[in-house]
Design an enzyme around this catalytic site. Structure first.
Site, PDB file in Angstrom:
ATOM      1  N   ASN A 209     -12.553   5.656   1.362  1.00 11.34           N
ATOM      2  CA  ASN A 209     -11.512   6.334   2.132  1.00 11.34           C
ATOM      3  C   ASN A 209     -10.313   6.658   1.256  1.00 11.34           C
ATOM      4  O   ASN A 209      -9.840   5.822   0.492  1.00 11.34           O
ATOM      5  CB  ASN A 209     -11.083   5.471   3.329  1.00 11.34           C
ATOM      6  CG  ASN A 209     -12.239   5.172   4.259  1.00 11.34           C
ATOM      7  OD1 ASN A 209     -12.639   4.030   4.439  1.00 11.34           O
ATOM      8  ND2 ASN A 209     -12.820   6.205   4.853  1.00 11.34           N
TER       9      ASN A 209
ATOM     10  N   HIS B  44     -14.990   4.128   9.628  1.00 14.90           N
ATOM     11  CA  HIS B  44     -14.453   4.544   8.333  1.00 14.90           C
ATOM     12  C   HIS B  44     -15.551   4.828   7.311  1.00 14.90           C
ATOM     13  O   HIS B  44     -15.369   5.672   6.424  1.00 14.90           O
ATOM     14  CB  HIS B  44     -13.507   3.466   7.778  1.00 14.90           C
ATOM     15  CG  HIS B  44     -12.129   3.535   8.333  1.00 14.90           C
ATOM     16  ND1 HIS B  44     -11.817   3.050   9.576  1.00 14.90           N
ATOM     17  CD2 HIS B  44     -10.977   4.031   7.805  1.00 14.90           C
ATOM     18  CE1 HIS B  44     -10.520   3.237   9.802  1.00 14.90           C
ATOM     19  NE2 HIS B  44      -9.991   3.838   8.748  1.00 14.90           N
TER      20      HIS B  44
ATOM     21  N   GLU C   8       0.862  -1.185   0.000  1.00 16.42           N
ATOM     22  CA  GLU C   8       0.000   0.000   0.000  1.00 16.42           C
ATOM     23  C   GLU C   8       0.894   1.229   0.000  1.00 16.42           C
ATOM     24  O   GLU C   8       1.280   1.735   1.050  1.00 16.42           O
ATOM     25  CB  GLU C   8      -0.940   0.007   1.206  1.00 16.42           C
ATOM     26  CG  GLU C   8      -2.002   1.088   1.086  1.00 16.42           C
ATOM     27  CD  GLU C   8      -2.831   1.275   2.347  1.00 16.42           C
ATOM     28  OE1 GLU C   8      -3.870   1.928   2.246  1.00 16.42           O
ATOM     29  OE2 GLU C   8      -2.445   0.779   3.410  1.00 16.42           O
TER      30      GLU C   8
ATOM     31  N   LEU D  14      -8.312   9.538  10.735  1.00 15.68           N
ATOM     32  CA  LEU D  14      -8.338   8.098  10.972  1.00 15.68           C
ATOM     33  C   LEU D  14      -7.085   7.466  10.393  1.00 15.68           C
ATOM     34  O   LEU D  14      -6.676   7.781   9.265  1.00 15.68           O
ATOM     35  CB  LEU D  14      -9.575   7.471  10.323  1.00 15.68           C
ATOM     36  CG  LEU D  14     -10.896   7.632  11.084  1.00 15.68           C
ATOM     37  CD1 LEU D  14     -12.061   7.208  10.201  1.00 15.68           C
ATOM     38  CD2 LEU D  14     -10.892   6.817  12.376  1.00 15.68           C
TER      39      LEU D  14
ATOM     40  N   HIS E 229      -5.808   5.619  -2.525  1.00 20.92           N
ATOM     41  CA  HIS E 229      -5.085   6.846  -2.184  1.00 20.92           C
ATOM     42  C   HIS E 229      -4.937   7.696  -3.432  1.00 20.92           C
ATOM     43  O   HIS E 229      -3.847   8.031  -3.874  1.00 20.92           O
ATOM     44  CB  HIS E 229      -3.738   6.516  -1.547  1.00 20.92           C
ATOM     45  CG  HIS E 229      -3.871   5.996  -0.149  1.00 20.92           C
ATOM     46  ND1 HIS E 229      -3.946   6.817   0.956  1.00 20.92           N
ATOM     47  CD2 HIS E 229      -3.976   4.726   0.324  1.00 20.92           C
ATOM     48  CE1 HIS E 229      -4.094   6.078   2.045  1.00 20.92           C
ATOM     49  NE2 HIS E 229      -4.113   4.805   1.694  1.00 20.92           N
TER      50      HIS E 229
ATOM     51  N   HIS F 289      -9.683   0.174   0.368  1.00 17.41           N
ATOM     52  CA  HIS F 289     -10.614   0.745   1.356  1.00 17.41           C
ATOM     53  C   HIS F 289     -11.550   1.770   0.706  1.00 17.41           C
ATOM     54  O   HIS F 289     -11.417   2.980   0.848  1.00 17.41           O
ATOM     55  CB  HIS F 289      -9.930   1.296   2.600  1.00 17.41           C
ATOM     56  CG  HIS F 289      -8.678   2.112   2.421  1.00 17.41           C
ATOM     57  ND1 HIS F 289      -8.577   3.177   1.549  1.00 17.41           N
ATOM     58  CD2 HIS F 289      -7.467   2.016   3.037  1.00 17.41           C
ATOM     59  CE1 HIS F 289      -7.375   3.706   1.635  1.00 17.41           C
ATOM     60  NE2 HIS F 289      -6.692   3.017   2.519  1.00 17.41           N
TER      61      HIS F 289
ATOM     62  N   ARG G 298     -22.704  15.207 -10.410  1.00 16.72           N
ATOM     63  CA  ARG G 298     -22.145  15.745 -11.652  1.00 16.72           C
ATOM     64  C   ARG G 298     -20.655  15.499 -11.776  1.00 16.72           C
ATOM     65  O   ARG G 298     -20.059  15.817 -12.805  1.00 16.72           O
ATOM     66  CB  ARG G 298     -22.439  17.249 -11.759  1.00 16.72           C
ATOM     67  CG  ARG G 298     -23.901  17.557 -12.093  1.00 16.72           C
ATOM     68  CD  ARG G 298     -24.107  19.016 -12.446  1.00 16.72           C
ATOM     69  NE  ARG G 298     -23.874  19.875 -11.293  1.00 16.72           N
ATOM     70  CZ  ARG G 298     -24.832  20.201 -10.413  1.00 16.72           C
ATOM     71  NH1 ARG G 298     -26.066  19.710 -10.547  1.00 16.72           N
ATOM     72  NH2 ARG G 298     -24.555  20.990  -9.398  1.00 16.72           N
TER      73      ARG G 298
ATOM     74  N   GLY H  24      -5.924   3.816   9.979  1.00 13.20           N
ATOM     75  CA  GLY H  24      -6.151   2.394  10.142  1.00 13.20           C
ATOM     76  C   GLY H  24      -7.205   2.157  11.206  1.00 13.20           C
ATOM     77  O   GLY H  24      -7.956   3.047  11.595  1.00 13.20           O
TER      78      GLY H  24
ATOM     79  N   ASP I 262      -7.740  -3.314   7.803  1.00 12.56           N
ATOM     80  CA  ASP I 262      -6.797  -2.187   7.819  1.00 12.56           C
ATOM     81  C   ASP I 262      -6.275  -1.998   9.241  1.00 12.56           C
ATOM     82  O   ASP I 262      -6.053  -0.875   9.704  1.00 12.56           O
ATOM     83  CB  ASP I 262      -7.464  -0.915   7.298  1.00 12.56           C
ATOM     84  CG  ASP I 262      -6.464   0.177   6.905  1.00 12.56           C
ATOM     85  OD1 ASP I 262      -5.247  -0.111   6.865  1.00 12.56           O
ATOM     86  OD2 ASP I 262      -6.890   1.314   6.653  1.00 12.56           O
TER      87      ASP I 262
END
Length: 375
Positions: free
Chosen positions: A214, A245, A127, A299, A190, A211, A222, A301, A266
């Protein structure tokens, strides 16, 4: 040779529920009994015997973090095994190359030899560092552009089963295609990318989303963003069902839209530990009120374990069989594992036994009964 183990209860097989017996050593040898027409909790009799949980996003647990190297992966895999997780992907953080090397070499050792009491470590979920620096979430600020040469090098240190990539970063779309052709699972995550970026990444071979909701561009009617690309086009995506989450309403929307949405934890070093400060890669995170956060409140994890993930799904109204698919079978299917994530003759004897309140009563990893004393 030890005699085979026999369990009696409500067995969730690949063909449905059977009230009867399952016999196994390292592999499942036989399942027999009376097929049930209804969910066994309606009948209110006997334990639930389910496939062991599979978690494809695990940073830590039991006070230890994957990025530490050493025996951290062995420690966290013991913690998660006691909560019913029978196999997992050890998950890295965005970090400088030398820190990734330390973590990956330790993960390789854990993959090579499962010690008693541990979940099976299937490989690595990388990750980062190939993410968008504008969508770090709780990742440290070491995001870089990916290269095939570097991915090959990292894969030589430990088996990369899953890689999170932001597809909108220059050069990443072509890399997604090359990695997919090599059989690696590429997840979009991410990312500040648009709906169109997500659709393009899926067309180039990306197979899931990291995830979901997130650390990605959100949905607007739109400008549907990366969330919209997932809801409209994904077959697989991971989601953290700790109820912090992602709002329950968003979970329900994703369940309706994505056929094989599966759950991950996570989890961090704080999983299974008291409130306090813990490591998450280079960063210090704070466990309090059932969550883990950075100093600024982001947050960082979770403290979720997969048994609680299953209970949360059931509390949202899901039946036990579907909750099992989303905490075990779909993750196995995603990785192409036909002998895990299901209870059928010849499969690995990865089993979790739950009582009528869905508390863990017993766990077996490849036929080995796990000591739950410290759970």
């Amino acid at each position: 040779m030890n005699a085979p183990t026999q369990l009696h209860g409500n067995v969730l097989t690949s063909q449905g529920w059977i009230q009867g017996n399952m016999v196994f050593d390292q592999r499942i040898r036989a399942i027999d009994g009376r097929p049930l027409r209804r969910e066994p909790r309606v009948i209110d009799e006997g334990d639930y015997i389910l496939p062991g949980f599979i978690d494809l996003h695990v940073h830590g647990g039991g006070g230890r973090d994957v990025m530490e190297g050493g025996d951290a992966v062995q420690v966290l895999s013991r913690l998660h095994a006691r909560h019913g997780t029978t196999s997992l992907l050890a998950t890295t953080m965005t970090a400088p190359l030398e820190e990734l090397e330390v973590a990956l070499r330790a993960i390789a050792d854990a993959c090579g030899s499962r010690q008693p009491g541990q979940a099976r470590v299937l490989g690595v979920h990388l990750e980062g560092p190939y993410i968008n620096p504008g969508k770090l979430g709780a990742q440290p600020d070491f995001a870089i552009e990916a290269s095939l040469e570097q991915v090959d090098y990292l894969n030589s240190l430990a088996p990369l089963k899953l890689i999170t990539i932001a597809p909108e970063v220059d050069g990443h779309l072509k890399l997604v295609c090359k990695l997919a052709h090599r059989g690696m699972k590429v997840q979009i995550g991410h990312t500040a990318g648009s709906y169109d970026d997500g659709v393009a990444a899926l067309a180039h071979g990306a197979s899931g989303f990291t995830h979901l909701f997130n650390a990605m561009s959100g949905f607007h009617h739109r400008a549907p963003g990366m969330v919209g690309a997932a809801l409209a086009h994904a077959t697989y995506a991971e989601l953290i069902p700790d109820l912090l989450h992602v709002h329950p309403g968003a979970i329900r929307a994703a369940l309706r839209a994505i056929p094989r949405l599966f759950c991950v934890t996570d989890s961090t070093a704080a999983a299974g530990m008291p409130d306090g400060d813990y490591a998450l890669g280079r960063q210090v995170v704070h466990k309090c009120a059932g969550g883990v956060r950075l100093d600024d409140g982001t947050l960082a994890g979770s403290v979720l374990t997969m048994d609680q993930a299953l209970r949360n799904l059931i509390a949202l109204g899901m039946d036990v069989a579907e909750a099992s698919l989303r905490t075990s079978t779909y993750a196995a299917d995603y990785l192409g594992l036909s002998d895990r994530g299901r209870l059928a003759t010849g499969c690995h004897a990865d089993v979790v036994v739950l009582d009528r309140h869905f508390a863990v009563k017993a766990v077996y990893v490849e036929g080995e009964e796990i000591d739950l004393a410290d759970a």
